[in-house]
Write a protein that holds these residues in place. Structure first.
Motif, mmCIF file in Angstrom:
data_model
loop_
_atom_site.group_PDB
_atom_site.id
_atom_site.type_symbol
_atom_site.label_atom_id
_atom_site.label_comp_id
_atom_site.label_asym_id
_atom_site.label_seq_id
_atom_site.Cartn_x
_atom_site.Cartn_y
_atom_site.Cartn_z
ATOM 1 N N PRO A 142 0.618 5.366 -14.080
ATOM 2 C CA PRO A 142 1.714 4.655 -14.376
ATOM 3 C C PRO A 142 1.400 3.281 -15.021
ATOM 4 N N ALA A 143 2.199 2.876 -16.104
ATOM 5 C CA ALA A 143 1.809 1.744 -16.812
ATOM 6 C C ALA A 143 1.776 0.483 -15.980
ATOM 7 N N GLU A 144 2.565 0.441 -14.946
ATOM 8 C CA GLU A 144 2.995 -0.753 -14.221
ATOM 9 C C GLU A 144 2.427 -0.318 -12.653
ATOM 10 N N SER A 145 1.874 -1.364 -11.767
ATOM 11 C CA SER A 145 1.231 -1.328 -10.645
ATOM 12 C C SER A 145 2.317 -1.705 -9.787
ATOM 13 N N ILE A 146 2.339 -1.538 -8.322
ATOM 14 C CA ILE A 146 3.252 -2.216 -7.001
ATOM 15 C C ILE A 146 2.542 -3.208 -6.976
ATOM 16 N N ALA A 147 3.115 -4.339 -6.786
ATOM 17 C CA ALA A 147 2.625 -5.634 -6.606
ATOM 18 C C ALA A 147 2.057 -5.708 -5.367
ATOM 19 N N ASN A 148 0.759 -6.882 -5.040
ATOM 20 C CA ASN A 148 0.377 -7.129 -3.968
ATOM 21 C C ASN A 148 1.058 -8.357 -3.327
ATOM 22 N N ASN A 149 1.706 -8.072 -2.037
ATOM 23 C CA ASN A 149 2.727 -8.830 -1.407
ATOM 24 C C ASN A 149 2.585 -8.946 -0.016
ATOM 25 N N GLY A 150 1.539 -9.740 0.287
ATOM 26 C CA GLY A 150 1.182 -9.525 1.930
ATOM 27 C C GLY A 150 2.065 -10.582 2.879
ATOM 28 N N ALA A 151 1.954 -10.556 4.083
ATOM 29 C CA ALA A 151 2.272 -11.314 4.884
ATOM 30 C C ALA A 151 1.460 -12.784 5.172
ATOM 31 N N ASP A 152 2.357 -13.893 5.982
ATOM 32 C CA ASP A 152 1.732 -14.942 5.967
ATOM 33 C C ASP A 152 0.590 -15.058 7.325
ATOM 34 N N ASP A 153 0.793 -14.157 7.928
ATOM 35 C CA ASP A 153 -0.210 -14.042 9.118
ATOM 36 C C ASP A 153 -0.523 -12.383 9.572
ATOM 37 N N ALA A 154 -1.461 -12.268 10.371
ATOM 38 C CA ALA A 154 -1.643 -10.985 10.856
ATOM 39 C C ALA A 154 -0.640 -10.257 11.645
ATOM 40 N N PHE A 191 -6.575 -11.180 2.115
ATOM 41 C CA PHE A 191 -6.948 -11.330 0.838
ATOM 42 C C PHE A 191 -6.123 -12.243 0.134
ATOM 43 N N ASP A 192 -6.921 -13.279 -0.558
ATOM 44 C CA ASP A 192 -6.123 -14.396 -1.335
ATOM 45 C C ASP A 192 -5.064 -15.146 -0.468
ATOM 46 N N GLY A 193 -5.556 -15.469 0.693
ATOM 47 C CA GLY A 193 -4.370 -16.100 1.633
ATOM 48 C C GLY A 193 -3.241 -15.227 2.096
ATOM 49 N N LYS A 194 -3.280 -13.962 1.930
ATOM 50 C CA LYS A 194 -2.354 -13.238 2.559
ATOM 51 C C LYS A 194 -2.806 -12.160 3.408
ATOM 52 N N TRP A 195 -1.995 -11.624 4.171
ATOM 53 C CA TRP A 195 -2.521 -10.747 5.203
ATOM 54 C C TRP A 195 -1.724 -9.249 4.986
ATOM 55 N N TYR A 196 -2.758 -8.163 5.041
ATOM 56 C CA TYR A 196 -2.483 -6.761 4.707
ATOM 57 C C TYR A 196 -2.745 -5.907 5.827
ATOM 58 N N VAL A 197 -1.932 -4.945 6.168
ATOM 59 C CA VAL A 197 -2.537 -3.789 7.015
ATOM 60 C C VAL A 197 -3.379 -2.832 6.384
ATOM 61 N N SER A 198 -4.467 -2.366 7.029
ATOM 62 C CA SER A 198 -5.439 -1.635 6.457
ATOM 63 C C SER A 198 -5.456 -0.496 7.171
ATOM 64 N N PRO A 199 -4.838 0.571 6.735
ATOM 65 C CA PRO A 199 -4.967 2.133 7.566
ATOM 66 C C PRO A 199 -6.194 2.645 7.601
ATOM 67 N N LEU A 200 -6.959 2.182 6.602
ATOM 68 C CA LEU A 200 -8.437 2.878 6.603
ATOM 69 C C LEU A 200 -9.213 2.189 7.765
ATOM 70 N N ARG A 201 -9.210 0.795 7.873
ATOM 71 C CA ARG A 201 -9.902 0.212 9.101
ATOM 72 C C ARG A 201 -9.342 0.777 10.233
ATOM 73 N N THR A 202 -8.011 0.719 10.321
ATOM 74 C CA THR A 202 -7.198 1.193 11.716
ATOM 75 C C THR A 202 -7.763 2.417 12.120
ATOM 76 N N TYR A 203 -8.231 3.055 11.352
ATOM 77 C CA TYR A 203 -8.370 4.781 11.744
ATOM 78 C C TYR A 203 -9.965 4.650 11.994
ATOM 79 N N THR A 204 -10.780 3.870 11.354
ATOM 80 C CA THR A 204 -12.304 3.875 11.741
ATOM 81 C C THR A 204 -12.507 3.174 13.079
ATOM 82 N N GLU A 205 -11.365 2.024 13.301
ATOM 83 C CA GLU A 205 -11.380 1.321 14.575
ATOM 84 C C GLU A 205 -11.035 2.146 15.700
ATOM 85 N N LEU A 206 -9.976 3.181 15.408
ATOM 86 C CA LEU A 206 -9.735 4.216 16.450
ATOM 87 C C LEU A 206 -10.781 5.030 16.946
#
Length: 472
Positions: A281-293, A437-452
């Motif tokens: 795609p010519a455009e991406s989906i924006a990064n828009n994390g939450a304020d805390d974990a 990342f850059d002051g916002k919090w994001y859910v990491s499915p990859l790290r969640t799975y390896t943590e499992l």
């Protein structure tokens, strides 16, 4: 360090790597998004005698071949070549991933140099060079988990004490006279270029007998010996593959801070788009994390219930999951508008936050209350026990209960204890990993799975492992 507006992984799994493979079915964390909803990373230690969790497809954790276009019936061939050239075979054949320390990964001046550096490292059996050639986010995802799991497998008497994660075990890879069509390279955007490999040869020899298992584990797991058929020796002429399929071997490269790196996860995404006959795609989906974990987890749950796929992608880490951010608009177009879960509303979600072994913060469920079509459902956790209240009934589920469900009445006391320890590790520690990342919090499915994966073996003993093997 800054990353491209997106830059990251779909993490492949290694079907040949003893540190990865089938794992026991795991209890779903109540109220959290289902594991199968996200791209998953594999690679945690094999638990003998169990099957892959529902929704997990072999071949998409560390080191698997990216999906190849199905043209003229040659998809498996080009897939295997792409695997070699984007670390798929290199990491697939690597029993351990390197616990890299010291300098940051070093990129290259051009996309072609980046792809060539990767292949040269593979040919030299240089695991350090392989990992350092990948994007910083991809290296970081692999390193810590594999260091921890390697040490744990030594403690469980599966790997030898002198097993060296810096060496390529069980495989020899040799690439000769590689040729790229630089004029045909596709510049997708300012940080992503697809290089085209059109010539040269790649030889791969694998030998199960060279893997660093202990004698005790081999005797228990392979009482008839490791069969010769588990070894392979193959050489492929890339020009022949290109001629037969009509497609060059594509290696995605990503620009991070002015340097180019081959990207395993962008390559997987590129082949997925090619398979679907879609362009980047010519455009991406924006990064828009939450304020805390905790807020990131709550918003991810709400987006999952509402089937808001765009919001789900916004909440994924832009450094780890950049490939999905960039490919996201094409995914949304392909999916259309999925139906939301009607009649479901979260009224209470209480969590606790701890450090995750796989990096970042782990958000664990404490109490959940939701309404489902007018009925109230409550879930609470206490140690390795969950309690569910619904329709006037209360149902506790502890590790002992789960181990009984996993086994049967004829199992030995040793098997019962092994399953209890396995269940206890998962139920005490299962959570959602969130990164900043850059002051916002994001859910990491990859790290969640390896943590499992780390949680699944956290309570096991060496005696448990051998009890599970003997039960088969």
């Amino acid at each position: 360090m800054s990353y491209p507006g997106s830059g990251g992984p779909w993490q492949p799994n290694d079907p040949n790597q003893p540190g990865s493979g089938p794992v026991p079915a795991q209890p779903q964390q109540p109220g959290y998004p289902q594991q199968g909803a996200y791209p998953q990373s594999g690679g945690f230690p094999q638990q003998p005698g169990y099957q892959q969790p529902a929704g997990y497809e072999q071949g998409y954790g560390y080191g698997a071949a990216p999906p190849a276009p199905k043209k003229k019936g040659k998809g498996p061939i080009i897939g295997s070549i792409a695997a070699v050239l984007v670390i798929a075979v290199g990491v697939a054949a690597t029993v351990f991933m390197l616990n890299r320390g010291g300098d940051d990964p070093a990129g290259e001046a051009s996309p072609t140099e980046a792809a060539t550096n990767l292949v040269n490292s593979l040919s030299q059996g240089d695991v350090l060079g392989v990992l350092e050639s990948l994007t910083p986010a991809e290296s970081a995802l692999m390193v810590d988990f594999n260091a921890k799991s390697t040490e744990r497998l030594k403690e469980l008497n599966i790997y030898k004490d002198d097993a060296d994660p810096n060496k390529l075990h069980g495989a020899t890879i040799e690439a000769k006279n590689l040729k790229y069509d630089e004029a045909a390279a596709e510049k997708v955007n300012d940080h992503l270029t697809i290089t085209k490999l059109v010539g040269g040869t790649v030889g791969v020899r694998t030998d199960m007998t060279e893997l660093p298992f202990t004698e005790e584990f081999l005797d228990a797991a392979f009482p008839d010996g490791v069969m010769a058929k588990e070894s392979t020796n193959e050489e492929v002429d890339i020009a022949d593959v290109v001629k037969e399929t009509g497609e060059p071997v594509r290696i995605a490269t990503v620009n991070v801070d002015g340097e180019w790196y081959p990207s395993l996860f962008y390559t997987v995404a590129d082949y997925a788009l090619l398979e679907a006959d879609k362009e980047w795609p010519a455009e991406s989906i924006a990064n828009n994390g939450a304020d805390d974990a905790e807020g990131a987890v709550r918003e991810m749950v709400e987006a999952s219930i509402g089937a808001d796929v765009e919001r789900i992608i916004e909440l994924l880490p832009p450094d780890e999951m950049g490939a999905l951010h960039d490919a996201g608009p094409a995914l949304l177009e392909e999916m259309g508008t999925p139906p939301a879960a009607e009649g479901v509303e979260i009224t209470t979600l209480e969590t606790e936050v701890t450090d995750a072994e796989s990096g970042g913060q782990k958000v664990l469920l404490s109490n959940l209350e939701l309404t489902v079509e007018g009925e109230t459902v409550k879930v609470s956790r206490d140690g390795d026990c969950y309690t569910v209240e619904a329709q006037g009934r209360t149902q506790p589920m502890c590790a002992d209960d789960l181990s009984t469900e996993m086994g049967d009445s004829t199992m030995s006391p040793e098997m019962q204890q092994a399953l209890t320890n396995l269940a206890s590790g998962m139920m005490k520690n299962t959570g959602v990993v969130v990164t900043e990342f850059d002051g916002k919090w994001y859910v990491s499915p990859l790290r969640t799975y390896t943590e499992l994966g780390l949680s699944a073996i956290s309570e096991l003993t060496a005696e448990d492992v051998f009890a599970l093997i003997e039960a088969q």
